[in-house]
Design an enzyme around this catalytic site. Sequence first.
Site, PDB file in Angstrom:
ATOM      1  N   GLY A 118     -20.190   6.954   5.262  1.00 43.39           N
ATOM      2  CA  GLY A 118     -19.282   7.319   4.176  1.00 43.39           C
ATOM      3  C   GLY A 118     -19.878   6.910   2.846  1.00 43.39           C
ATOM      4  O   GLY A 118     -19.975   5.727   2.525  1.00 43.39           O
ATOM      5  N   VAL A 119     -20.349   7.908   2.094  1.00 43.93           N
ATOM      6  CA  VAL A 119     -20.957   7.587   0.793  1.00 43.93           C
ATOM      7  C   VAL A 119     -20.101   8.142  -0.349  1.00 43.93           C
ATOM      8  O   VAL A 119     -20.547   8.921  -1.169  1.00 43.93           O
ATOM      9  CB  VAL A 119     -22.432   8.049   0.700  1.00 43.93           C
ATOM     10  CG1 VAL A 119     -23.330   7.095   1.448  1.00 43.93           C
ATOM     11  CG2 VAL A 119     -22.620   9.473   1.221  1.00 43.93           C
ATOM     12  N   GLY A 120     -18.834   7.708  -0.336  1.00 42.68           N
ATOM     13  CA  GLY A 120     -17.919   8.064  -1.425  1.00 42.68           C
ATOM     14  C   GLY A 120     -18.113   7.067  -2.549  1.00 42.68           C
ATOM     15  O   GLY A 120     -19.212   6.570  -2.784  1.00 42.68           O
ATOM     16  N   LYS A 147       0.873  -1.181   0.000  1.00 45.29           N
ATOM     17  CA  LYS A 147       0.000   0.000   0.000  1.00 45.29           C
ATOM     18  C   LYS A 147       0.905   1.224   0.000  1.00 45.29           C
ATOM     19  O   LYS A 147       2.067   1.145   0.423  1.00 45.29           O
ATOM     20  CB  LYS A 147      -0.850  -0.022   1.280  1.00 45.29           C
ATOM     21  CG  LYS A 147      -2.110   0.790   1.200  1.00 45.29           C
ATOM     22  CD  LYS A 147      -3.279   0.003   0.661  1.00 45.29           C
ATOM     23  CE  LYS A 147      -4.516   0.873   0.598  1.00 45.29           C
ATOM     24  NZ  LYS A 147      -5.680   0.153   0.115  1.00 45.29           N
ATOM     25  N   VAL A 186     -17.284   3.849  -2.946  1.00 48.11           N
ATOM     26  CA  VAL A 186     -17.826   2.526  -2.608  1.00 48.11           C
ATOM     27  C   VAL A 186     -19.180   2.657  -1.910  1.00 48.11           C
ATOM     28  O   VAL A 186     -20.134   1.948  -2.230  1.00 48.11           O
ATOM     29  CB  VAL A 186     -16.842   1.746  -1.702  1.00 48.11           C
ATOM     30  CG1 VAL A 186     -17.402   0.353  -1.405  1.00 48.11           C
ATOM     31  CG2 VAL A 186     -15.481   1.631  -2.345  1.00 48.11           C
TER      32      VAL A 186
HETATM   33  N1  LIG Z   1     -12.378   2.082  -3.693  1.00 52.94           N
HETATM   34  C1  LIG Z   1     -12.231   0.778  -3.554  1.00 52.94           C
HETATM   35  O1  LIG Z   1     -12.403   0.011  -4.510  1.00 52.94           O
HETATM   36  C2  LIG Z   1     -11.908   0.201  -2.198  1.00 52.94           C
HETATM   37  C3  LIG Z   1     -11.508  -1.141  -2.111  1.00 52.94           C
HETATM   38  C4  LIG Z   1     -11.284  -1.706  -0.848  1.00 52.94           C
HETATM   39  C5  LIG Z   1     -11.414  -0.919   0.277  1.00 52.94           C
HETATM   40  N2  LIG Z   1     -11.779   0.396   0.162  1.00 52.94           N
HETATM   41  C6  LIG Z   1     -11.907   1.168   1.384  1.00 52.94           C
HETATM   42  O2  LIG Z   1     -13.257   1.626   1.489  1.00 52.94           O
HETATM   43  C7  LIG Z   1     -13.300   2.921   2.103  1.00 52.94           C
HETATM   44  C8  LIG Z   1     -14.002   3.910   1.191  1.00 52.94           C
HETATM   45  O3  LIG Z   1     -13.315   3.987  -0.039  1.00 52.94           O
HETATM   46  P1  LIG Z   1     -13.790   4.979  -1.195  1.00 52.94           P
HETATM   47  O4  LIG Z   1     -12.990   4.648  -2.385  1.00 52.94           O
HETATM   48  O5  LIG Z   1     -15.277   4.983  -1.263  1.00 52.94           O
HETATM   49  O6  LIG Z   1     -13.297   6.369  -0.620  1.00 52.94           O
HETATM   50  P2  LIG Z   1     -13.905   7.826  -0.913  1.00 52.94           P
HETATM   51  O7  LIG Z   1     -12.840   8.791  -0.545  1.00 52.94           O
HETATM   52  O8  LIG Z   1     -14.504   7.889  -2.274  1.00 52.94           O
HETATM   53  O9  LIG Z   1     -15.115   7.917   0.135  1.00 52.94           O
HETATM   54  C9  LIG Z   1     -14.937   8.026   1.505  1.00 52.94           C
HETATM   55  C10 LIG Z   1     -16.107   8.873   2.017  1.00 52.94           C
HETATM   56  O10 LIG Z   1     -16.103   8.824   3.442  1.00 52.94           O
HETATM   57  C11 LIG Z   1     -16.375  10.134   3.938  1.00 52.94           C
HETATM   58  N3  LIG Z   1     -15.853  10.212   5.308  1.00 52.94           N
HETATM   59  C12 LIG Z   1     -14.578  10.368   5.730  1.00 52.94           C
HETATM   60  N4  LIG Z   1     -14.529  10.344   7.077  1.00 52.94           N
HETATM   61  C13 LIG Z   1     -15.800  10.162   7.511  1.00 52.94           C
HETATM   62  C14 LIG Z   1     -16.411  10.059   8.791  1.00 52.94           C
HETATM   63  N5  LIG Z   1     -15.687  10.121   9.895  1.00 52.94           N
HETATM   64  N6  LIG Z   1     -17.754   9.883   8.860  1.00 52.94           N
HETATM   65  C15 LIG Z   1     -18.512   9.809   7.743  1.00 52.94           C
HETATM   66  N7  LIG Z   1     -17.982   9.910   6.501  1.00 52.94           N
HETATM   67  C16 LIG Z   1     -16.657  10.097   6.390  1.00 52.94           C
HETATM   68  C17 LIG Z   1     -15.715  11.071   2.949  1.00 52.94           C
HETATM   69  O11 LIG Z   1     -16.274  12.353   3.010  1.00 52.94           O
HETATM   70  C18 LIG Z   1     -16.013  10.347   1.621  1.00 52.94           C
HETATM   71  O12 LIG Z   1     -17.246  10.777   1.064  1.00 52.94           O
HETATM   72  C19 LIG Z   1     -11.831   3.266   2.397  1.00 52.94           C
HETATM   73  O13 LIG Z   1     -11.496   2.877   3.706  1.00 52.94           O
HETATM   74  C20 LIG Z   1     -11.054   2.413   1.413  1.00 52.94           C
HETATM   75  O14 LIG Z   1      -9.759   2.128   1.847  1.00 52.94           O
HETATM   76  C21 LIG Z   1     -12.034   0.965  -1.046  1.00 52.94           C
END
Ligand SMILES: NC(=O)c1ccc[n+]([C@@H]2O[C@H](COP(=O)([O-])OP(=O)(O)OC[C@H]3O[C@@H](n4cnc5c(N)ncnc54)[C@H](O)[C@@H]3O)[C@@H](O)[C@H]2O)c1
Length: 367
Positions: free
Chosen positions: A194-196, A94, A198
């Site tokens: 967290g509605v990013g 990572k 994923v």
């Molecule tokens: N993207 C992938 O394919 C993938 C794969 C495996 C694991 N993950 C893990 O999943 C998680 C989300 O990934 P992502 O790509 O959606 O990230 P992202 O940055 O698109 O979304 C994260 C969201 O969480 C919100 N957030 C941050 N801190 C917060 C809190 N304390 N309370 C509420 N919301 C909060 C942010 O504002 C953002 O909207 C991460 O931990 C990442 O490591 C992602």
Amino acid sequence: MISDVINAHEIKKVDPVFGQLSFDDHEQVVFCNDKDTGLNAIIGIHNTVLGPALGGTRMWPYNSEWEALNDVLRLSRGMTFKGAITGLNLGGGKAVIIGDAKTQKTPQLMRRFGEFVHTLGGKYITAEDVGMETTDMDVVREVTPYVTGISESNGGAGNPSPITAYGVFMGMKAAAKFKFGSEFLEDKKVWVQGVGHVGESLVENLVNEGADVKITDLNEERLQEVSSKYGVGIYRGHDMYLEDMDIYAPCALGATINDDTIYKIKAKVIAGAANNQLAIEDIHGKILKERGIVYAPDFLINAGGIIHVYAELENFGKQEIIRKTENIYNTTLEILENAKTMGITTQHAAINIAKNRIKKRKKENSK
Ligand SMILES: NC(=O)c1ccc[n+]([C@@H]2O[C@H](COP(=O)([O-])OP(=O)(O)OC[C@H]3O[C@@H](n4cnc5c(N)ncnc54)[C@H](O)[C@@H]3O)[C@@H](O)[C@H]2O)c1
């Protein structure tokens, strides 16, 4: 002895990597610095027995280098187990870039980061994580082939997040089957934190299934967007852990299951995408078990993304990606049942399987 003459603070300075709590026999840790572009990054390579260390790059405004280092150590270790348990020939790695992705991420910085990745000669392969987009990986691709998750127009598999979310959905269904006796999530109260990338896709899957979904996020714009797109409620209270829910889906950052939250949690199942949800694996995993809360190990159920980017390396298509991702349901159920039979935490049951696969391969490799 050196420790006789220096205080604890100094010891922290002389044992900066191998002495960290999160250090778990990592093979290599690389610090990358470039003054011109403002790049400060750390690449953690945990284990390469099964194959090259593949894992995303996270850009985050860490409060200190210690925080960034511990994050990369924890995240890279998790990637080793993720690849191993999913049956992929991948090791765990990572990278973290210290900085604010919104204001400090530039193509120059990403290119420079890519050059550092290139110096490792393929031992580490990067992809996107929090703070990264497919287009950033396209920039990295300009200087190194050791990158996945590039856009489809550049020959890549595109954004892995929808597949990650689908795998989480599969793992959640397995955990629901184990806890409630049915995998169907209709009317189950599911909170997505967290509605990013994923989180949003997970919401879509849940809404299609008829679940009663509530969302939280620090980003008001995202909340509004996802709420109006899928017709789900926004949580406006100050402590969601105290709320009545069936399933808690952490999809923001890690360590949300910690000393402050663990005794408040009312959910009966925890299944989400965030990496390293348990702040201290041994302690918090055990308390969840004692409290009868079913925890679907994060590195197991969020493996859809790595399957998706692995397909880019191995040249297999969408159908095989979906098949492997759907298999997360079976593996999760198996592990939850194993843990119950053996009287151990679900996290330990999953790690044991991953470690055994690595051990076996190491033995084969040494023949
Ligand atoms: N993207 C992938 O394919 C993938 C794969 C495996 C694991 N993950 C893990 O999943 C998680 C989300 O990934 P992502 O790509 O959606 O990230 P992202 O940055 O698109 O979304 C994260 C969201 O969480 C919100 N957030 C941050 N801190 C917060 C809190 N304390 N309370 C509420 N919301 C909060 C942010 O504002 C953002 O909207 C991460 O931990 C990442 O490591 C992602």
